[in-house]
Design an enzyme around this catalytic site. Structure first.
Site, PDB file in Angstrom:
ATOM      1  NE  ARG A   1      -8.273  -6.577  15.426  1.00  0.00           N
ATOM      2  CZ  ARG A   1      -7.371  -7.108  16.186  1.00  0.00           C
ATOM      3  NH1 ARG A   1      -7.492  -8.329  16.608  1.00  0.00           N
ATOM      4  NH2 ARG A   1      -6.326  -6.435  16.540  1.00  0.00           N
ATOM      5  CB  SER A  80     -14.747  -9.908   8.487  1.00  0.00           C
ATOM      6  OG  SER A  80     -15.032  -9.987   7.107  1.00  0.00           O
ATOM      7  CB  CYS A  81     -14.492  -4.396   8.837  1.00  0.00           C
ATOM      8  SG  CYS A  81     -14.031  -4.098  10.550  1.00  0.00           S
ATOM      9  CG  LEU A  82      -8.324  -2.954   7.152  1.00  0.00           C
ATOM     10  CD1 LEU A  82      -7.821  -4.149   6.353  1.00  0.00           C
ATOM     11  CD2 LEU A  82      -8.026  -1.670   6.387  1.00  0.00           C
ATOM     12  N   GLY A  84     -11.981  -4.070  12.699  1.00  0.00           N
ATOM     13  CA  GLY A  84     -12.889  -4.555  13.739  1.00  0.00           C
ATOM     14  C   GLY A  84     -13.974  -3.568  14.113  1.00  0.00           C
TER      15      GLY A  84
END
Length: 100
Positions: A1, A80-82, A84
């Site tokens: 996300r 961004s991350c995994l 959100g």
């Protein structure tokens, strides 16, 4: 996300389009996640737990540690991350530090 200033969520295509401009993409996942799931091309990894300190660093130290030019408070930045959740936290941290 992905999260960016005015838009709290971006599609992959929107990110690709943004990356054609001068946007800094910060991936706030942990380093082990990068090792396990891979690095997003043209992104810099700054784990969420380091982000507040990183965004307040001396620009020379930031460049040495992250191999990227430190963003100014008005530069476009995408987080961004995994899932959100962390990217939204990162956006909140950056905003609280005066990033627009």
């Amino acid at each position: 996300r992905l999260c960016a200033g005015g838009a709290h969520s971006l599609s992959y295509q929107e990110l690709k389009d943004l990356k054609k401009s001068n946007v800094l993409h910060i991936d706030v996942r942990e380093r082990w996640e990068i090792d396990r799931y891979g690095k997003i091309p043209a992104s810099v990894n700054i784990p969420l737990g380091e982000l507040v300190e990183a965004l307040q660093m001396d620009p020379t130290k930031f460049k040495e540690q992250y191999n990227e030019k430190m963003p100014s408070k008005s530069d476009p930045v995408v987080f961004s991350c995994l899932s959100g959740k962390r990217s939204k936290q990162a956006l909140g941290f950056a905003t609280s530090l005066g990033f627009s």
